[in-house]
Design an enzyme around this catalytic site. Structure first.
Site, PDB file in Angstrom:
ATOM      1  N   ASP A   1     -33.972 135.815  89.718  1.00 47.56           N
ATOM      2  CA  ASP A   1     -32.755 135.440  88.989  1.00 47.56           C
ATOM      3  C   ASP A   1     -32.301 134.057  89.471  1.00 47.56           C
ATOM      4  OD1 ASP A   1     -30.288 135.123  87.818  1.00 47.56           O
ATOM      5  OD2 ASP A   1     -29.301 136.670  89.025  1.00 47.56           O
TER       6      ASP A   1
ATOM      7  N   GLU B   1     -37.217 112.237 106.273  1.00 45.36           N
ATOM      8  CA  GLU B   1     -38.258 113.145 106.761  1.00 45.36           C
ATOM      9  C   GLU B   1     -39.425 113.139 105.773  1.00 45.36           C
ATOM     10  OE1 GLU B   1     -36.804 117.293 106.692  1.00 45.36           O
ATOM     11  OE2 GLU B   1     -37.884 117.196 104.808  1.00 45.36           O
TER      12      GLU B   1
ATOM     13  N   CYS C   1     -32.087 115.991 108.532  1.00 50.41           N
ATOM     14  CA  CYS C   1     -31.154 115.445 107.539  1.00 50.41           C
ATOM     15  C   CYS C   1     -30.151 114.448 108.088  1.00 50.41           C
ATOM     16  CB  CYS C   1     -30.404 116.583 106.863  1.00 50.41           C
ATOM     17  SG  CYS C   1     -31.478 117.680 105.953  1.00 50.41           S
TER      18      CYS C   1
ATOM     19  N   ARG D   1     -32.033 133.275 108.377  1.00 51.30           N
ATOM     20  CA  ARG D   1     -30.592 133.397 108.630  1.00 51.30           C
ATOM     21  C   ARG D   1     -30.156 132.576 109.831  1.00 51.30           C
ATOM     22  NH1 ARG D   1     -28.737 137.354 105.319  1.00 51.30           N
ATOM     23  NH2 ARG D   1     -26.644 137.140 106.105  1.00 51.30           N
TER      24      ARG D   1
ATOM     25  N   THR E   1     -30.614 129.635 110.368  1.00 53.70           N
ATOM     26  CA  THR E   1     -30.229 128.272 110.017  1.00 53.70           C
ATOM     27  C   THR E   1     -28.709 128.120 109.847  1.00 53.70           C
ATOM     28  OG1 THR E   1     -30.539 128.744 107.678  1.00 53.70           O
ATOM     29  CG2 THR E   1     -32.383 127.754 108.828  1.00 53.70           C
TER      30      THR E   1
ATOM     31  N   HIS F   1     -22.404 117.463 105.850  1.00 54.44           N
ATOM     32  CA  HIS F   1     -23.775 117.636 105.375  1.00 54.44           C
ATOM     33  C   HIS F   1     -23.799 118.797 104.392  1.00 54.44           C
ATOM     34  CE1 HIS F   1     -27.919 117.596 104.762  1.00 54.44           C
ATOM     35  NE2 HIS F   1     -28.142 118.750 105.362  1.00 54.44           N
TER      36      HIS F   1
ATOM     37  N   LYS G   1     -22.561 125.687  99.230  1.00 53.58           N
ATOM     38  CA  LYS G   1     -21.844 126.749  99.927  1.00 53.58           C
ATOM     39  C   LYS G   1     -21.466 126.375 101.370  1.00 53.58           C
ATOM     40  CE  LYS G   1     -24.267 130.300 101.169  1.00 53.58           C
ATOM     41  NZ  LYS G   1     -25.147 131.481 101.185  1.00 53.58           N
TER      42      LYS G   1
ATOM     43  N   ARG H   1     -17.699 126.075 103.074  1.00 51.97           N
ATOM     44  CA  ARG H   1     -17.262 127.027 104.091  1.00 51.97           C
ATOM     45  C   ARG H   1     -16.862 126.317 105.393  1.00 51.97           C
ATOM     46  NH1 ARG H   1     -21.489 131.275 105.986  1.00 51.97           N
ATOM     47  NH2 ARG H   1     -21.632 131.770 103.774  1.00 51.97           N
TER      48      ARG H   1
ATOM     49  N   ASN I   1     -30.066 119.040  97.462  1.00 56.52           N
ATOM     50  CA  ASN I   1     -30.011 118.561  98.844  1.00 56.52           C
ATOM     51  C   ASN I   1     -30.924 117.355  99.009  1.00 56.52           C
ATOM     52  OD1 ASN I   1     -29.886 118.171 101.583  1.00 56.52           O
ATOM     53  ND2 ASN I   1     -30.899 120.094 102.129  1.00 56.52           N
TER      54      ASN I   1
ATOM     55  N   SER J   1     -31.298 119.284 111.359  1.00 48.87           N
ATOM     56  CA  SER J   1     -31.895 120.423 112.054  1.00 48.87           C
ATOM     57  C   SER J   1     -32.629 119.940 113.287  1.00 48.87           C
ATOM     58  CB  SER J   1     -32.859 121.154 111.130  1.00 48.87           C
ATOM     59  OG  SER J   1     -32.135 121.795 110.109  1.00 48.87           O
TER      60      SER J   1
END
Ligand code: ZN
Lengths: 134, 350
Positions: B29, B82, B114, B201, B203, B236, B241, B245, B268, B298
């Site tokens: 989806d 990168e 990044c 997760r 990350t 960043h 999302k 947040r 991104n 990262s």
């Protein structure tokens, strides 16, 4: 390696549209020439570096369906003769454009793009192509 | 000596693909996936575009806005990415040639997932502040890859922005910068591998959120500010999302991050993400505006910047190059097949 050396010498023209101008009659040459075919001897030592304008208009164009291997991913594609704002005629690929929107007189500008690569491990050649602009 | 931004320029390729089109191929989806990530579409580079061409276009837009600056006064160029086209052979020398800054200058390519672009801004600030160079150029640009079917494929996109750092006629003063850095293996790509790997997760909390909130809080403590002191904030944005947040966690409002959040419309852009978000803020900013910026790379680290727009912005020739709103207008949408061809995901005969 002779290919790489020749490519390297062409960088100013391919990246930045560096041409020459005859100091005797004012004619602009792109690619640059070391003497003027009109003034001949009179142009000797009078040829000046000249930055060709990066904006212009489509003078005429054609859609290429049989591409050389380096352009397989982009075919069919548009090749245009562009008349720059200072009157120089340059033939190059016109990219990032929908075919039905290409028109004679359409304003375009020169950008740096990949022209070709020598396989997976060889040199990457960069040079000018044109894109639509306002 | 005040050090800051003298000019900036941005570029994003014209092609786009939507998450529902990617999901259609992998039996997922896609629309729901896009909604969860807050990504409506992502940019896709043309087959003849790479980090060299994207960085060059951004740098040329940057130079077009300051016709009085002689490119030969640029003493350093750093391109953070990168996805440099060569493993050995710098992107930065090609860009330097394309804006005619060569040969009396230094150049190098930067890598830090990044945040390689903001790392370049910090290096240029040091070089300008110490008097080693008159101008430094820092560029963040990427043509990032997500493995087919992987969650990253819905976000990994292309774009970049360039910054001319100097001490004269600065349109935005960088009041302070600081960083928060640890060894955190949340995302990586080994030499020769086409696609990156990520810790799932892992990350989120220990990586993105910990580094950004730590750097952001350190910055506000160091300069004695609160979120409400800022007109704009840029974080960043690996998706829509996370920055939404983290902004809420730190006490920033949706209005403050609105202009600095481009990922929902372009995906991104990795090293290009914060530089592009800041470029869109500068497209709208006026003298006196205060801007809060925190990048994330990262591996892991965050660079924070406290910026104030100066009166010089009134004289700045912003219209000499397209603003981001114009760069992003009128995209061309791709189906997955064309996208796969453009991104070199199809194995071709020798
Ligand atoms: Zn002549």
């Amino acid at each position: 390696m002779a290919g790489v050396a020749r490519e390297w010498r062409e960088i100013p023209g391919r990246y930045n549209l560096k041409g020459t101008k005859c100091g005797n009659c004012g004619k602009i040459f792109f690619p640059g020439r070391s003497f003027c075919p009109v003034c001949r001897r009179a142009s000797m030592g009078k040829m000046e570096d000249y930055d060709v304008c990066r904006t212009g208009k489509v003078f005429t164009f054609s859609v290429v369906h049989e591409a050389p291997e380096s352009n397989n991913l982009q075919k069919p594609y548009v090749v245009a003769m562009v008349q720059t704002d200072d009157g120089v005629m340059i033939t190059a690929q016109l990219v990032d454009v929908e075919f039905d929107k290409v028109q004679i007189g359409m304003p375009v500008k020169a950008v740096l793009r990949k022209l070709s690569t020598d396989g997976e491990s060889g040199i990457i050649r960069y040079g000018y192509k044109f894109v639509p602009c306002e | 000596m005040d050090v800051g931004i003298v000019s900036y320029g941005a570029y994003v390729p014209r092609y786009r693909i939507k998450p529902e089109e990617i999901g259609r191929i992998w039996g997922v989806d896609g629309k729901g996936m896009g909604k969860g990530l807050m990504i409506n579409q992502k940019s896709v580079p043309s087959p003849d575009e790479d980090v060299v061409t994207i960085a060059t276009e951004a740098a040329r837009n940057m130079m077009a806005r300051v016709p009085e600056v002689d490119p030969r006064d640029i003493g350093a160029i750093y391109v953070g990415s990168e996805s440099h086209p060569y493993a050995v052979k710098p992107t930065s020398t090609i860009v330097a040639e394309a804006i005619e800054a060569t040969p009396n200058m230094t150049a190098a390519d930067m890598e830090f997932a990044c945040k390689a672009g903001t790392a370049g801004i910090q290096v240029c600030m040091g070089l300008v502040g110490s008097g080693m160079v008159k101008y430094g150029v820092a560029i963040g640009a990427d043509t990032s890859q997500g493995a087919p079917g992987d969650a990253l494929e819905y976000s990994a996109s292309a774009g970049g922005a360039a910054y001319l750092i100097g001490s004269e006629k600065i349109i935005a003063k960088i009041n302070k910068t600081l960083s928060f850095t640890t060894d955190t293996p949340d995302f990586w790509r080994r030499e020769g591998q086409p696609y990156p790997k990520h810790g799932g997760r892992f990350t989120g909390e220990p990586a993105y959120f910990r580094h950004i909130t730590s750097a952001a809080k350190m910055m506000m403590e160091a300069v004695g500010t609160k979120p409400e002191d800022y007109d704009y904030a840029v974080f960043h944005q690996p998706n829509g999302k996370f920055p939404t947040r983290v902004a809420a966690q730190l006490g920033f409002t949706p209005e403050q991050i609105q202009y600095g959040l481009l990922t929902p419309e372009i995906g991104n852009t990795y090293s290009g993400a914060v530089p592009l978000g800041l470029a869109n803020v500068l497209d709208h900013a006026k003298p006196g505006d205060r801007i809060f910026v925190t990048s994330y790379g990262s591996g892991a680290g965050s660079d924070a910047f406290d910026i104030t727009v100066t009166d010089e912005m009134k004289n700045y020739k912003r219209d000499k190059a397209p603003v981001l709103e114009k760069v992003l207008a009128d995209p061309i949408y791709l189906d997955y097949g064309t996208y796969a061809k453009f991104k070199g995901k199809i194995v071709m005969p020798e």
